[in-house]
Design an enzyme around this catalytic site. Structure first.
Site, PDB file in Angstrom:
ATOM      1  CE  LYS A  11     -27.553   4.647 -22.527  1.00 30.68           C
ATOM      2  NZ  LYS A  11     -26.958   3.797 -21.530  1.00 30.68           N
ATOM      3  CG  HIS A  97     -30.938   0.320 -24.151  1.00 30.73           C
ATOM      4  ND1 HIS A  97     -30.705   0.387 -22.799  1.00 30.73           N
ATOM      5  CD2 HIS A  97     -29.792   0.719 -24.756  1.00 30.73           C
ATOM      6  CE1 HIS A  97     -29.459   0.824 -22.604  1.00 30.73           C
ATOM      7  NE2 HIS A  97     -28.891   1.032 -23.775  1.00 30.73           N
ATOM      8  CD  GLU A  99     -29.987   2.630 -20.030  1.00 31.56           C
ATOM      9  OE1 GLU A  99     -30.472   3.430 -20.850  1.00 31.56           O
ATOM     10  OE2 GLU A  99     -28.758   2.564 -19.785  1.00 31.56           O
ATOM     11  CD  GLU A 167     -26.087  -1.270 -25.698  1.00 29.43           C
ATOM     12  OE1 GLU A 167     -25.442  -0.349 -26.191  1.00 29.43           O
ATOM     13  OE2 GLU A 167     -27.086  -1.090 -24.984  1.00 29.43           O
ATOM     14  N   GLY A 173     -22.612   2.106 -18.701  1.00 28.10           N
ATOM     15  CA  GLY A 173     -22.526   3.248 -17.780  1.00 28.10           C
ATOM     16  C   GLY A 173     -21.702   2.972 -16.531  1.00 28.10           C
ATOM     17  CB  SER A 213     -17.934   1.475 -20.357  1.00 29.26           C
ATOM     18  OG  SER A 213     -18.851   1.606 -19.292  1.00 29.26           O
ATOM     19  N   GLY A 235     -22.744   7.350 -22.882  1.00 32.33           N
ATOM     20  CA  GLY A 235     -22.090   8.522 -22.271  1.00 32.33           C
ATOM     21  C   GLY A 235     -21.127   9.252 -23.188  1.00 32.33           C
TER      22      GLY A 235
HETATM   23  P1  13P Z   1     -22.533   3.709 -22.080  1.00 32.91           P
HETATM   24  O1  13P Z   1     -21.670   3.926 -23.299  1.00 32.91           O
HETATM   25  O2  13P Z   1     -22.814   4.977 -21.343  1.00 32.91           O
HETATM   26  O3  13P Z   1     -21.983   2.624 -21.200  1.00 32.91           O
HETATM   27  O4  13P Z   1     -23.950   3.200 -22.603  1.00 32.91           O
HETATM   28  C1  13P Z   1     -24.003   2.174 -23.518  1.00 32.91           C
HETATM   29  C2  13P Z   1     -25.402   2.051 -23.982  1.00 32.91           C
HETATM   30  O5  13P Z   1     -26.279   1.682 -23.216  1.00 32.91           O
HETATM   31  C3  13P Z   1     -25.694   2.393 -25.378  1.00 32.91           C
HETATM   32  O6  13P Z   1     -26.983   2.010 -25.738  1.00 32.91           O
END
Ligand code: 13P
Length: 255
Positions: A11, A97, A99, A167, A173, A213, A235
């Site tokens: 990210k 994604h 986000e 996801e 996150g 996560s 993360g």
């Molecule tokens: P996390 O592992 O931080 O939850 O993020 C997952 C993610 O969005 C991978 O693209």
């Protein structure tokens, strides 16, 4: 048999020197034995791609970007396109994604254009899909997943170059991982959808990753599920020791 995939999505994290140290150490840590059993991918921010390509020269890991434009060239200030990434040697690129969908209002239609751009430019797409907590609580997870697959893959002949990442948005996150059973149920649903929209062989060849996560403590159990082929890790992919630990777990966790 599908190879396991451990993909890191950095990210918007790391300075140049942090990125450099991580990639040098990753290259040192990975050995031949990893290559045969697990495919390692690191998706860095654009400014670090060149650095990552240099480090990945040894062939121990692959490099991906985190998004691309839905256009190829032109007056789109600030954007980076698939032909540009291809000319630099990118192996993979994440698209769709959550986000991007949330902060940049990306729709399935836009993601469909991006998917076409990547395939035309010989970059392997990692297509992200997933439901919100409200959608899950309302019992419409599969409907949402099906709609996203239909919208994002419209007019595309599915093949093994495409990787899908399930996801669940509520798990990203948040420290709340989907249980292995919850994840497996949706992965199997995705594989079924692929079989219905292409063929059983293609469905068996396409890798479906879990993201949300994912950490060393839940990696083995998730990867032991029949239809979970690896992880797209946020993360926990930022610290080299943890990322390598997860790669080790992926090697040893047999189905
Ligand atoms: P996390 O592992 O931080 O939850 O993020 C997952 C993610 O969005 C991978 O693209």
């Amino acid at each position: 048999m599908r190879k396991k995939i451990i993909a890191g999505n950095w990210k918007m994290n790391k300075t140049f020197s942090d990125a450099e140290n991580f990639l040098i150490t990753l290259d040192e840590e990975l050995s031949e034995r990893y290559l045969q059993r697990v495919e390692v991918i690191v998706c860095t921010p654009y400014p670090y791609l060149e650095l990552a390509f240099d480090q990945a020269d040894s062939g121990k890991f692959f490099v991906g970007a985190q998004d691309i434009s839905s256009h190829d060239f032109g007056a789109y200030t600030g954007e980076v396109s698939a032909p540009m990434l291809h000319s630099m040697g990118a192996d993979y690129c994440i698209i769709g994604h959550s986000e991007r969908r949330k902060y940049h209002q990306e729709t399935d239609e836009m993601i469909n254009q991006k998917l076409k751009q990547l395939l035309e430019n010989e970059i392997k797409p990692i297509l992200c899909i997933g439901e919100t907590i409200t959608e899950r609580e309302n019992g419409i997870t599969k409907k949402i997943i099906k709609n996203q697959l239909e919208g994002c893959c419209k007019g595309i002949e599915l093949d093994e170059r495409i990787t899908i990442a399930y996801e669940p948005i509520w798990a990203i996150g948040t420290g709340k991982t989907a249980t292995p059973q919850q994840a497996q149920e949706i992965h199997a649903f995705i594989r079924d959808w692929i079989a219905q929209n292409s063929s059983t062989r293609i469905a068996e060849d396409i890798a479906i990753l879990y993201g949300g996560s994912m950490k060393p403590k839940n990696t083995a159990e998730l990867l032991q599920q029949k239809d979970i082929d690896g992880g797209l890790i946020g993360g926990a992919s930022l610290k080299i020791e943890i990322f390598v630990e997860m790669i080790d777990i992926a090697i040893t966790s047999q189905k």
